[in-house]
Design a protein around this motif. Structure first.
Motif, PDB file in Angstrom:
ATOM      1  N   ALA A  77      31.087  -5.987 -60.607  1.00  0.00           N
ATOM      2  CA  ALA A  77      30.753  -4.567 -60.528  1.00  0.00           C
ATOM      3  C   ALA A  77      31.334  -3.795 -61.705  1.00  0.00           C
ATOM      4  O   ALA A  77      30.674  -2.914 -62.274  1.00  0.00           O
ATOM      5  CB  ALA A  77      31.258  -3.980 -59.208  1.00  0.00           C
ATOM      6  N   LEU A  78      32.555  -4.148 -62.120  1.00  0.00           N
ATOM      7  CA  LEU A  78      33.191  -3.468 -63.254  1.00  0.00           C
ATOM      8  C   LEU A  78      32.454  -3.746 -64.556  1.00  0.00           C
ATOM      9  O   LEU A  78      32.176  -2.827 -65.340  1.00  0.00           O
ATOM     10  CB  LEU A  78      34.653  -3.905 -63.370  1.00  0.00           C
ATOM     11  CG  LEU A  78      35.473  -3.227 -64.449  1.00  0.00           C
ATOM     12  CD1 LEU A  78      35.650  -1.759 -64.121  1.00  0.00           C
ATOM     13  CD2 LEU A  78      36.810  -3.909 -64.591  1.00  0.00           C
ATOM     14  N   VAL A  79      32.106  -4.999 -64.792  1.00  0.00           N
ATOM     15  CA  VAL A  79      31.384  -5.358 -66.021  1.00  0.00           C
ATOM     16  C   VAL A  79      30.027  -4.673 -66.055  1.00  0.00           C
ATOM     17  O   VAL A  79      29.614  -4.133 -67.089  1.00  0.00           O
ATOM     18  CB  VAL A  79      31.239  -6.894 -66.140  1.00  0.00           C
ATOM     19  CG1 VAL A  79      30.239  -7.273 -67.210  1.00  0.00           C
ATOM     20  CG2 VAL A  79      32.582  -7.531 -66.424  1.00  0.00           C
ATOM     21  N   MET A  80      29.328  -4.681 -64.933  1.00  0.00           N
ATOM     22  CA  MET A  80      28.003  -4.054 -64.902  1.00  0.00           C
ATOM     23  C   MET A  80      28.099  -2.536 -65.090  1.00  0.00           C
ATOM     24  O   MET A  80      27.307  -1.954 -65.834  1.00  0.00           O
ATOM     25  CB  MET A  80      27.298  -4.366 -63.577  1.00  0.00           C
ATOM     26  CG  MET A  80      27.057  -5.840 -63.359  1.00  0.00           C
ATOM     27  SD  MET A  80      26.265  -6.633 -64.749  1.00  0.00           S
ATOM     28  CE  MET A  80      24.606  -6.509 -64.270  1.00  0.00           C
ATOM     29  N   GLY A  81      29.075  -1.902 -64.455  1.00  0.00           N
ATOM     30  CA  GLY A  81      29.238  -0.450 -64.610  1.00  0.00           C
ATOM     31  C   GLY A  81      29.629  -0.063 -66.025  1.00  0.00           C
ATOM     32  O   GLY A  81      29.070   0.876 -66.598  1.00  0.00           O
ATOM     33  N   LEU A  82      30.590  -0.785 -66.604  1.00  0.00           N
ATOM     34  CA  LEU A  82      30.991  -0.486 -67.983  1.00  0.00           C
ATOM     35  C   LEU A  82      29.856  -0.737 -68.965  1.00  0.00           C
ATOM     36  O   LEU A  82      29.631   0.048 -69.889  1.00  0.00           O
ATOM     37  CB  LEU A  82      32.213  -1.328 -68.372  1.00  0.00           C
ATOM     38  CG  LEU A  82      33.550  -0.852 -67.863  1.00  0.00           C
ATOM     39  CD1 LEU A  82      34.636  -1.867 -68.197  1.00  0.00           C
ATOM     40  CD2 LEU A  82      33.900   0.497 -68.442  1.00  0.00           C
ATOM     41  N   GLY A  83      29.143  -1.836 -68.782  1.00  0.00           N
ATOM     42  CA  GLY A  83      28.009  -2.129 -69.661  1.00  0.00           C
ATOM     43  C   GLY A  83      26.944  -1.054 -69.587  1.00  0.00           C
ATOM     44  O   GLY A  83      26.382  -0.638 -70.608  1.00  0.00           O
ATOM     45  N   LEU A  84      26.685  -0.594 -68.380  1.00  0.00           N
ATOM     46  CA  LEU A  84      25.686   0.459 -68.188  1.00  0.00           C
ATOM     47  C   LEU A  84      26.109   1.764 -68.850  1.00  0.00           C
ATOM     48  O   LEU A  84      25.354   2.364 -69.625  1.00  0.00           O
ATOM     49  CB  LEU A  84      25.460   0.672 -66.691  1.00  0.00           C
ATOM     50  CG  LEU A  84      24.445   1.715 -66.290  1.00  0.00           C
ATOM     51  CD1 LEU A  84      23.048   1.196 -66.563  1.00  0.00           C
ATOM     52  CD2 LEU A  84      24.599   2.058 -64.832  1.00  0.00           C
ATOM     53  N   VAL A  85      27.333   2.202 -68.600  1.00  0.00           N
ATOM     54  CA  VAL A  85      27.798   3.489 -69.119  1.00  0.00           C
ATOM     55  C   VAL A  85      27.967   3.452 -70.639  1.00  0.00           C
ATOM     56  O   VAL A  85      27.487   4.343 -71.351  1.00  0.00           O
ATOM     57  CB  VAL A  85      29.105   3.918 -68.421  1.00  0.00           C
ATOM     58  CG1 VAL A  85      29.725   5.110 -69.107  1.00  0.00           C
ATOM     59  CG2 VAL A  85      28.835   4.238 -66.972  1.00  0.00           C
ATOM     60  N   VAL A  86      28.620   2.431 -71.161  1.00  0.00           N
ATOM     61  CA  VAL A  86      28.849   2.350 -72.611  1.00  0.00           C
ATOM     62  C   VAL A  86      27.536   2.147 -73.355  1.00  0.00           C
ATOM     63  O   VAL A  86      27.291   2.771 -74.394  1.00  0.00           O
ATOM     64  CB  VAL A  86      29.868   1.235 -72.944  1.00  0.00           C
ATOM     65  CG1 VAL A  86      29.982   1.027 -74.435  1.00  0.00           C
ATOM     66  CG2 VAL A  86      31.221   1.562 -72.358  1.00  0.00           C
ATOM     67  N   ALA A 113      19.667  14.747 -70.483  1.00  0.00           N
ATOM     68  CA  ALA A 113      19.323  14.726 -69.053  1.00  0.00           C
ATOM     69  C   ALA A 113      18.838  13.342 -68.634  1.00  0.00           C
ATOM     70  O   ALA A 113      19.257  12.821 -67.594  1.00  0.00           O
ATOM     71  CB  ALA A 113      18.264  15.781 -68.749  1.00  0.00           C
ATOM     72  N   ALA A 114      17.978  12.737 -69.440  1.00  0.00           N
ATOM     73  CA  ALA A 114      17.457  11.416 -69.100  1.00  0.00           C
ATOM     74  C   ALA A 114      18.568  10.364 -69.111  1.00  0.00           C
ATOM     75  O   ALA A 114      18.646   9.517 -68.213  1.00  0.00           O
ATOM     76  CB  ALA A 114      16.350  11.023 -70.074  1.00  0.00           C
ATOM     77  N   THR A 115      19.434  10.422 -70.104  1.00  0.00           N
ATOM     78  CA  THR A 115      20.503   9.435 -70.206  1.00  0.00           C
ATOM     79  C   THR A 115      21.478   9.553 -69.047  1.00  0.00           C
ATOM     80  O   THR A 115      21.839   8.551 -68.418  1.00  0.00           O
ATOM     81  CB  THR A 115      21.254   9.599 -71.540  1.00  0.00           C
ATOM     82  OG1 THR A 115      20.316   9.513 -72.608  1.00  0.00           O
ATOM     83  CG2 THR A 115      22.296   8.517 -71.700  1.00  0.00           C
ATOM     84  N   TYR A 116      21.924  10.765 -68.747  1.00  0.00           N
ATOM     85  CA  TYR A 116      22.871  10.939 -67.658  1.00  0.00           C
ATOM     86  C   TYR A 116      22.233  10.650 -66.303  1.00  0.00           C
ATOM     87  O   TYR A 116      22.902  10.184 -65.377  1.00  0.00           O
ATOM     88  CB  TYR A 116      23.499  12.330 -67.693  1.00  0.00           C
ATOM     89  CG  TYR A 116      24.407  12.508 -68.883  1.00  0.00           C
ATOM     90  CD1 TYR A 116      25.377  11.557 -69.194  1.00  0.00           C
ATOM     91  CD2 TYR A 116      24.297  13.606 -69.722  1.00  0.00           C
ATOM     92  CE1 TYR A 116      26.210  11.701 -70.292  1.00  0.00           C
ATOM     93  CE2 TYR A 116      25.132  13.764 -70.819  1.00  0.00           C
ATOM     94  CZ  TYR A 116      26.084  12.804 -71.090  1.00  0.00           C
ATOM     95  OH  TYR A 116      26.911  12.944 -72.181  1.00  0.00           O
ATOM     96  N   THR A 117      20.936  10.900 -66.165  1.00  0.00           N
ATOM     97  CA  THR A 117      20.234  10.532 -64.938  1.00  0.00           C
ATOM     98  C   THR A 117      20.196   9.018 -64.773  1.00  0.00           C
ATOM     99  O   THR A 117      20.453   8.502 -63.678  1.00  0.00           O
ATOM    100  CB  THR A 117      18.803  11.109 -64.937  1.00  0.00           C
ATOM    101  OG1 THR A 117      18.877  12.528 -65.053  1.00  0.00           O
ATOM    102  CG2 THR A 117      18.051  10.728 -63.679  1.00  0.00           C
ATOM    103  N   LEU A 118      19.892   8.300 -65.855  1.00  0.00           N
ATOM    104  CA  LEU A 118      19.903   6.839 -65.789  1.00  0.00           C
ATOM    105  C   LEU A 118      21.283   6.298 -65.453  1.00  0.00           C
ATOM    106  O   LEU A 118      21.417   5.344 -64.681  1.00  0.00           O
ATOM    107  CB  LEU A 118      19.420   6.244 -67.116  1.00  0.00           C
ATOM    108  CG  LEU A 118      17.929   6.290 -67.381  1.00  0.00           C
ATOM    109  CD1 LEU A 118      17.630   5.821 -68.802  1.00  0.00           C
ATOM    110  CD2 LEU A 118      17.201   5.411 -66.377  1.00  0.00           C
ATOM    111  N   MET A 119      22.335   6.905 -66.033  1.00  0.00           N
ATOM    112  CA  MET A 119      23.699   6.483 -65.708  1.00  0.00           C
ATOM    113  C   MET A 119      23.990   6.704 -64.231  1.00  0.00           C
ATOM    114  O   MET A 119      24.537   5.816 -63.562  1.00  0.00           O
ATOM    115  CB  MET A 119      24.719   7.274 -66.539  1.00  0.00           C
ATOM    116  CG  MET A 119      24.958   6.772 -67.908  1.00  0.00           C
ATOM    117  SD  MET A 119      26.297   7.721 -68.640  1.00  0.00           S
ATOM    118  CE  MET A 119      25.913   7.569 -70.352  1.00  0.00           C
TER     119      MET A 119
END
Length: 123
Positions: A65-74, A105-111
């Motif tokens: 979960a940590l790797v996926m969350g960090l990968g998504l946000v970064v 808006a699109a980027t933060y929505t995807l995050m």
């Protein structure tokens, strides 16, 4: 009429101003992505192909979960910074402002959607 020399017009702009800060932010996020991208790809690849219960159990692990969350946000933040730079270079006026707002808006929505989905899987 304003009496400005070329140097006075250039102060605060160019190589020593916002561009350097943006360059360092991109370098830092690129280094983070160099480390995170292989972890993200191999972790995501390991979770593919299982049943719903197996995938649910896999993504409920803290490291995954940590790797996926960090990968998504970064990754999305790096994408946003690069798109912002392209928009600032090639679009001007009100269209530039509206495009920057739409990209943010699109980027933060995807995050948010990605992190919410990850949280639903992890919990």
């Amino acid at each position: 009429m304003q009496f400005l020399t070329d140097r006075k017009r250039a102060v605060g702009n160019g190589a020593g101003s916002e561009g350097t800060h943006h360059h360092w932010k991109m370098i830092v996020s690129s280094i983070c992505l160099v480390v995170l991208a292989p972890f993200f790809i191999f972790t995501f690849g390991s979770g593919l192909g299982g049943s719903y219960e197996e995938v649910l159990a896999f993504f409920s692990r803290p490291f995954v979960a940590l790797v996926m969350g960090l990968g998504l946000v970064v990754g999305l933040n790096h994408f946003k910074m690069e798109i912002d730079e392209a928009v600032e270079d090639y679009i001007h006026g009100i269209a530039q402002k509206l495009t920057l707002i739409a990209v943010s808006a699109a980027t933060y929505t995807l995050m948010a959607v990605g992190l919410f989905a990850l949280l639903k899987l992890a919990l």
